[in-house]
Enzyme design. Structure first.
Site, PDB file in Angstrom:
ATOM      1  N   HIS A 144       0.845  -1.193   0.000  1.00 46.43           N
ATOM      2  CA  HIS A 144       0.000   0.000   0.000  1.00 46.43           C
ATOM      3  C   HIS A 144       0.879   1.240   0.000  1.00 46.43           C
ATOM      4  O   HIS A 144       2.086   1.145   0.168  1.00 46.43           O
ATOM      5  CB  HIS A 144      -1.004  -0.003   1.164  1.00 46.43           C
ATOM      6  CG  HIS A 144      -0.396  -0.120   2.520  1.00 46.43           C
ATOM      7  ND1 HIS A 144      -0.680  -1.172   3.356  1.00 46.43           N
ATOM      8  CD2 HIS A 144       0.466   0.669   3.196  1.00 46.43           C
ATOM      9  CE1 HIS A 144      -0.022  -1.006   4.495  1.00 46.43           C
ATOM     10  NE2 HIS A 144       0.681   0.105   4.421  1.00 46.43           N
TER      11      HIS A 144
ATOM     12  N   GLU B  24       4.886   0.445   0.275  1.00 47.50           N
ATOM     13  CA  GLU B  24       5.589  -0.374   1.260  1.00 47.50           C
ATOM     14  C   GLU B  24       5.141  -1.823   1.172  1.00 47.50           C
ATOM     15  O   GLU B  24       3.978  -2.113   0.869  1.00 47.50           O
ATOM     16  CB  GLU B  24       5.389   0.158   2.678  1.00 47.50           C
ATOM     17  CG  GLU B  24       3.959   0.167   3.169  1.00 47.50           C
ATOM     18  CD  GLU B  24       3.849   0.578   4.631  1.00 47.50           C
ATOM     19  OE1 GLU B  24       4.029  -0.299   5.503  1.00 47.50           O
ATOM     20  OE2 GLU B  24       3.558   1.763   4.902  1.00 47.50           O
TER      21      GLU B  24
ATOM     22  N   HIS C 139       9.843  -0.427  12.148  1.00 47.50           N
ATOM     23  CA  HIS C 139       9.198   0.102  13.351  1.00 47.50           C
ATOM     24  C   HIS C 139      10.098  -0.097  14.573  1.00 47.50           C
ATOM     25  O   HIS C 139       9.884   0.524  15.606  1.00 47.50           O
ATOM     26  CB  HIS C 139       7.874  -0.624  13.608  1.00 47.50           C
ATOM     27  CG  HIS C 139       6.767  -0.229  12.687  1.00 47.50           C
ATOM     28  ND1 HIS C 139       6.340   1.072  12.520  1.00 47.50           N
ATOM     29  CD2 HIS C 139       5.948  -0.977  11.894  1.00 47.50           C
ATOM     30  CE1 HIS C 139       5.323   1.104  11.667  1.00 47.50           C
ATOM     31  NE2 HIS C 139       5.072  -0.120  11.270  1.00 47.50           N
TER      32      HIS C 139
END
Length: 105
Positions: free
Chosen positions: A39, A57, A91
């Site tokens: 997306h 990504e 992350h």
């Protein structure tokens, strides 16, 4: 081989990055997704990517298998609509849903 990118303690070879990008771009081209990937990636963090364009990504998996659904883990390969690699981000070590750049060799 040596690490092309290191995300947290995970070392990715260039072949791992290429495989993840190839799968993500193939899905992007066909208009398909697996569990909503790939997306659009909007670069809210303001990374200085070496290529321009609209970014997408796709998960790059710490077990080195190409992502086929389920938990996407912490790491992402970022590419543009011309199938050019923008970078690898994670992350891990970032606050909340933010990303930080993985270190490149």
């Amino acid at each position: 081989e040596s690490c092309e990118y290191t995300c947290g303690s995970t070392c990715y070879w260039s072949s791992d990055v290429s495989a993840a990008k190839a799968k993500g771009y193939s899905l992007y081209e066909s208009g398909d997704t697996i569990d909503d990937y790939p997306h659009g990636y909007h670069d809210y963090e303001g990374f200085d990517f070496p290529v321009s364009g609209t970014y997408y990504e796709y998960p790059i998996m710490s077990d080195y298998d190409v992502y086929t659904g389920g938990s996407p883990g912490a790491d992402r390969v970022i590419f543009n609509g011309d199938d050019e690699l923008a970078g690898v981000i994670t992350h891990t070590g970032a606050s909340g849903d933010d990303f930080v750049a993985c270190s490149s060799s």
